[in-house]
Design a protein around this motif. Structure first.
Motif, short mmCIF file in Angstrom:
data_model
loop_
_atom_site.label_atom_id
_atom_site.label_comp_id
_atom_site.label_asym_id
_atom_site.label_seq_id
_atom_site.Cartn_x
_atom_site.Cartn_y
_atom_site.Cartn_z
N MET A 92 0.84 -1.19 0.00
CA MET A 92 0.00 0.00 0.00
C MET A 92 0.88 1.24 0.00
O MET A 92 2.09 1.16 0.19
N ALA A 93 0.22 2.37 -0.20
CA ALA A 93 0.90 3.65 -0.15
C ALA A 93 1.10 4.08 1.30
O ALA A 93 0.37 3.64 2.20
N ILE A 94 2.06 4.95 1.52
CA ILE A 94 2.32 5.49 2.85
C ILE A 94 1.06 6.14 3.43
O ILE A 94 0.79 6.05 4.63
N SER A 108 3.90 -0.03 8.59
CA SER A 108 4.71 0.34 7.45
C SER A 108 3.94 -0.03 6.19
O SER A 108 2.81 -0.51 6.25
N SER A 109 4.56 0.22 5.05
CA SER A 109 3.92 -0.02 3.76
C SER A 109 4.98 -0.42 2.74
O SER A 109 6.17 -0.18 2.93
N SER A 110 4.52 -1.02 1.66
CA SER A 110 5.45 -1.37 0.59
C SER A 110 6.11 -0.11 0.03
O SER A 110 7.29 -0.14 -0.32
N GLU A 111 5.37 0.99 0.00
CA GLU A 111 5.97 2.23 -0.49
C GLU A 111 7.11 2.67 0.42
O GLU A 111 8.19 3.04 -0.05
N ARG A 112 6.91 2.62 1.72
CA ARG A 112 7.95 3.02 2.67
C ARG A 112 9.14 2.04 2.63
O ARG A 112 10.29 2.45 2.69
N LEU A 113 8.84 0.74 2.53
CA LEU A 113 9.89 -0.27 2.53
C LEU A 113 10.64 -0.34 1.20
O LEU A 113 11.74 -0.87 1.13
N GLY A 114 10.02 0.16 0.14
CA GLY A 114 10.65 0.13 -1.17
C GLY A 114 10.62 -1.23 -1.84
O GLY A 114 11.37 -1.49 -2.77
N VAL A 115 9.74 -2.10 -1.38
CA VAL A 115 9.61 -3.44 -1.95
C VAL A 115 8.18 -3.93 -1.69
O VAL A 115 7.58 -3.60 -0.68
N GLN A 116 7.65 -4.70 -2.63
CA GLN A 116 6.29 -5.21 -2.51
C GLN A 116 6.26 -6.71 -2.28
O GLN A 116 7.17 -7.43 -2.69
N LYS A 117 5.20 -7.14 -1.62
CA LYS A 117 4.94 -8.58 -1.52
C LYS A 117 4.66 -9.09 -2.92
O LYS A 117 4.11 -8.35 -3.73
N PRO A 118 5.02 -10.28 -3.22
CA PRO A 118 5.48 -11.35 -2.35
C PRO A 118 7.00 -11.46 -2.24
O PRO A 118 7.50 -12.49 -1.79
N ALA A 119 7.73 -10.42 -2.60
CA ALA A 119 9.20 -10.49 -2.57
C ALA A 119 9.70 -10.88 -1.17
O ALA A 119 9.23 -10.34 -0.17
N PRO A 120 10.65 -11.81 -1.10
CA PRO A 120 11.21 -12.20 0.20
C PRO A 120 11.76 -11.00 0.98
O PRO A 120 11.66 -10.98 2.21
N GLU A 121 12.30 -10.01 0.29
CA GLU A 121 12.85 -8.82 0.95
C GLU A 121 11.78 -8.08 1.76
O GLU A 121 12.07 -7.52 2.81
N PHE A 122 10.53 -8.09 1.28
CA PHE A 122 9.43 -7.45 2.01
C PHE A 122 9.32 -8.08 3.40
O PHE A 122 9.26 -7.39 4.41
#
Length: 190
Positions: A92-94, A108-122
């Motif tokens: 989601m967005a911040i 937190s959010s994928s936007e804040r983390l800089g990575v989206q699910k389903p990526a292992p980094e998320f």
């Protein structure tokens, strides 16, 4: 188990009105947009692909308090009352973080983390944000492909809540905990 982290869209928040706002802003009938979202789900594509198919780009709106599922906050309160660390992190967005921030220990959010699910980094970043070992974290979500399977792969306990379109279309693996409502969650946690 010392921590529970929730996906947000279709886990804590009913996204119906958000998608209706997107359709209205795009000048597309709501049914058309919902059908295209369903088609992208069935094809295993990101749901925002529906906007690409329509040739529209609409910025996300923040979720509203009245879009939380009725069982969301009672469940969060029950878990926190048991002394569990509770978080909420989704694709989601911040802007969406503010709705849940007052109710959880970590958001937190994928936007804040800089990575989206389903990526292992998320999921690695979720583990870092929670500050606990993966095997002490339960991740709760509606999507098997984005939530359940990658959480299991990261070493977390995974809970599949059967709601929203993905929750009814996808079957979780046997090692996942299955629930129909967040009201069931406190009783089924290990």
């Amino acid at each position: 188990m010392t921590a529970v982290v929730f996906d947000v869209g279709e886990t804590l928040v009913d996204e119906t009105r958000n998608w209706e706002r997107v359709a209205d802003a795009s000048g597309v009938p709501r049914f058309t947009l919902m059908a295209l979202v369903g088609a992208t789900i069935a094809r295993g594509e990101p749901h925002r692909r529906a906007l690409d198919l329509l040739g529209v780009d609409v910025p996300p709106w923040a979720f509203h308090d009245d879009e939380l599922y009725p069982d969301a906050l009672p469940c969060v309160r029950a878990l926190r009352g048991r002394g569990l660390f509770v978080g909420a992190v989704g694709n989601m967005a911040i802007a969406h973080e503010e709705l849940v921030r007052p109710h959880v220990d970590y958001v937190s959010s994928s936007e804040r983390l800089g990575v989206q699910k389903p990526a292992p980094e998320f999921f690695l970043r979720v583990i870092e944000g929670v500050g606990r070992p993966a095997n002490e974290i339960t991740y709760v979500g509606d999507r098997v492909d984005n939530d359940v399977e990658p959480a299991l792969a990261a070493g977390m306990v995974a809970v599949h809540v059967r709601r929203g379109p993905w929750g009814h279309l996808q079957e979780p693996p046997p090692e996942a905990i299955r629930i129909r409502s967040l009201d069931e969650l406190p009783a089924v946690l290990p």
